[in-house]
Design an enzyme around this catalytic site. Structure first.
Site, mmCIF file in Angstrom:
data_model
loop_
_atom_site.group_PDB
_atom_site.id
_atom_site.type_symbol
_atom_site.label_atom_id
_atom_site.label_comp_id
_atom_site.label_asym_id
_atom_site.label_seq_id
_atom_site.Cartn_x
_atom_site.Cartn_y
_atom_site.Cartn_z
ATOM 1 N N GLN A 72 19.521 25.911 -34.610
ATOM 2 C CA GLN A 72 20.486 25.548 -33.562
ATOM 3 C C GLN A 72 21.067 26.769 -32.849
ATOM 4 O O GLN A 72 21.777 26.626 -31.855
ATOM 5 C CB GLN A 72 21.630 24.710 -34.149
ATOM 6 N N CYS B 167 18.461 10.717 -36.132
ATOM 7 C CA CYS B 167 17.887 10.298 -37.402
ATOM 8 C C CYS B 167 16.429 9.947 -37.186
ATOM 9 O O CYS B 167 16.085 9.204 -36.281
ATOM 10 C CB CYS B 167 18.651 9.080 -37.917
#
Ligand code: PLP
Length: 382
Positions: free
Chosen positions: A181, A328
């Site tokens: 990230q 997800c």
């Protein structure tokens, strides 16, 4: 309806300039980089040029960058190869890691190859340095690998890489950081950072999906993760994804060239969004440490209510894409292991808003007015 995309921690849209590089690569570089003829040599040169670019941007040497299919593969490679090839018998990690780290460590523990220990974390998601230190001081056979992500993908908490790395060095432990990230958002100088392994994924910084890299400090030699040909200096068999690799290098270059302006834009949008939320809603909780965390991300806990429960769905219907915790892989909003680790069974509804330099204040205003329609403003969200 013009959709609003506030889910840039899940993935980012491909930069059109990167798409151009990739189109040209696919059109013209069809040779196999392992072939010795002209087409092969040209393709090889393109891959090696991309490696040089990536290495230079990250302050690494060319021999320390290995291309992979993305963050998941890179993180698996580090944990599993460190156990197999570097005498690691214990992995110290945190309950807040991405599933590719947690599940890789679980697999190693389940198969009896390494012990997995989870370090305590505080309410903001910072690892307990005293706990790490006491674990590292324990007398034991075999080496320890500490694996802690730089920027948490759900709550944005940033750890101090240099501090953790120095502690690991002091105790002879290896240090891996999932930097997926953070790559493309913060400057790196790997020559100076006390890390053994870091990982990156192109689609998080406006590059293509299915391509990433792993940095392996030149002190370490690992055996092939993927058996096959001698590609990636024998670390990963398989014909190279030339367009993906070139696309990633281009995306990384653009991210570094435009880092300051992008950061100012993204942080401005995120802070504006946060102030608007605070202005219109009571009882919100911001997860992690927004003031010191990753500037692209805001994780918000809405007080429990039937309206909050359906927030993700209603925002999607209203044309606004956000996440509940993280993206997800099952497609279901199954709740977040990160929020659970921090807060137990939290009745609040957590929504992760994550921004890019493409977002605008007008989009924030529209999103806020939609939120007000879904959860009436001026009163507690419950
Ligand atoms: N690590 C972190 C922190 C992530 O956010 C992600 C992406 O969701 C990954 C690893 C996995 O990366 P990839 O999608 O390239 O496999």
């Amino acid at each position: 309806m013009q959709r609003i995309y506030f889910d840039n921690a899940a993935t980012t849209p491909l930069d059109p300039r990167v798409a151009e590089v990739m189109m040209e690569s696919m059109r013209s570089l069809y040779g196999n980089p392992s072939s010795i003829h002209n087409e092969g040599r040209t393709a090889r040169a393109a891959v090696e040029h991309a490696r040089k670019q990536a290495a230079e941007l990250l302050g690494a040497s060319i021999g320390e960058i290995f291309f992979t299919s993305g963050g998941t593969e890179s993180n698996n490679m580090v944990l599993k190869c460190a156990v197999r090839d570097l005498g690691v018998t214990r992995i110290i990690s945190s309950p807040l890691e991405h599933h590719c780290v947690l599940h890789a460590a679980d697999t190693l523990q389940r198969t009896g190859l390494a012990e997995r220990v989870l370090v305590r974390v505080d309410a903001k998601g910072q690892p307990d340095m005293g706990h790490i230190q006491s674990l590292l001081k324990e007398e034991r056979a075999g080496r320890t690998l500490v694996s802690l992500m730089l920027a948490n993908n759900e709550i944005g908490t940033l750890i101090d890489l240099a501090e953790v790395g120095s502690l690991c060095k002091e105790h002879g432990a290896l240090f891996h950081s999932d930097t997926v990230q953070a790559i493309g958002y913060y400057p790196f100088n790997l020559e100076e950072l006390p890390v053994d392994f870091i990982t990156g994924s192109a689609h998080k910084f406006h590059g293509p999906k299915g391509v990433g890299f792993v940095y392996i400090n030149s002190e370490h030699t690992l055996k092939p993760f993927m058996d096959g040909g001698a590609q990636e200096r024998n670390m990963r068999g398989g014909t190279e994804n030339i367009a993906g690799i070139q696309g990633m290098a281009a995306a990384l270059r653009l991210a570094h060239e435009e880092m300051d302006s992008r950061r100012a834009a993204i942080q401005g949008i995120r802070d504006y969004f946060k102030s608007k939320l605070e202005q219109h809603f009571d009882g919100l909780e911001f997860n992690g440490d927004p003031a010191n965390g990753h500037y692209k991300l805001l994780s918000v806990g809405f007080p429990p209510s039937p309206k909050a429960e359906l927030l993700l769905l209603n925002l999607d219907i209203a044309g606004i894409s956000v996440s509940g915790g993280s993206a997800c892989s099952s497609g279901a909003d199954a709740g977040s292991h990160v929020i659970h680790a921090l807060k137990g069974d939290d009745p609040r509804k957590t929504i992760r808003f994550s921004f890019s330099h493409h977002n605008t204040r007008e989009e924030v205003d529209k999103a806020i007015s939609q939120l007000i329609k879904i959860i009436p403003a001026g009163q507690p969200a419950g």
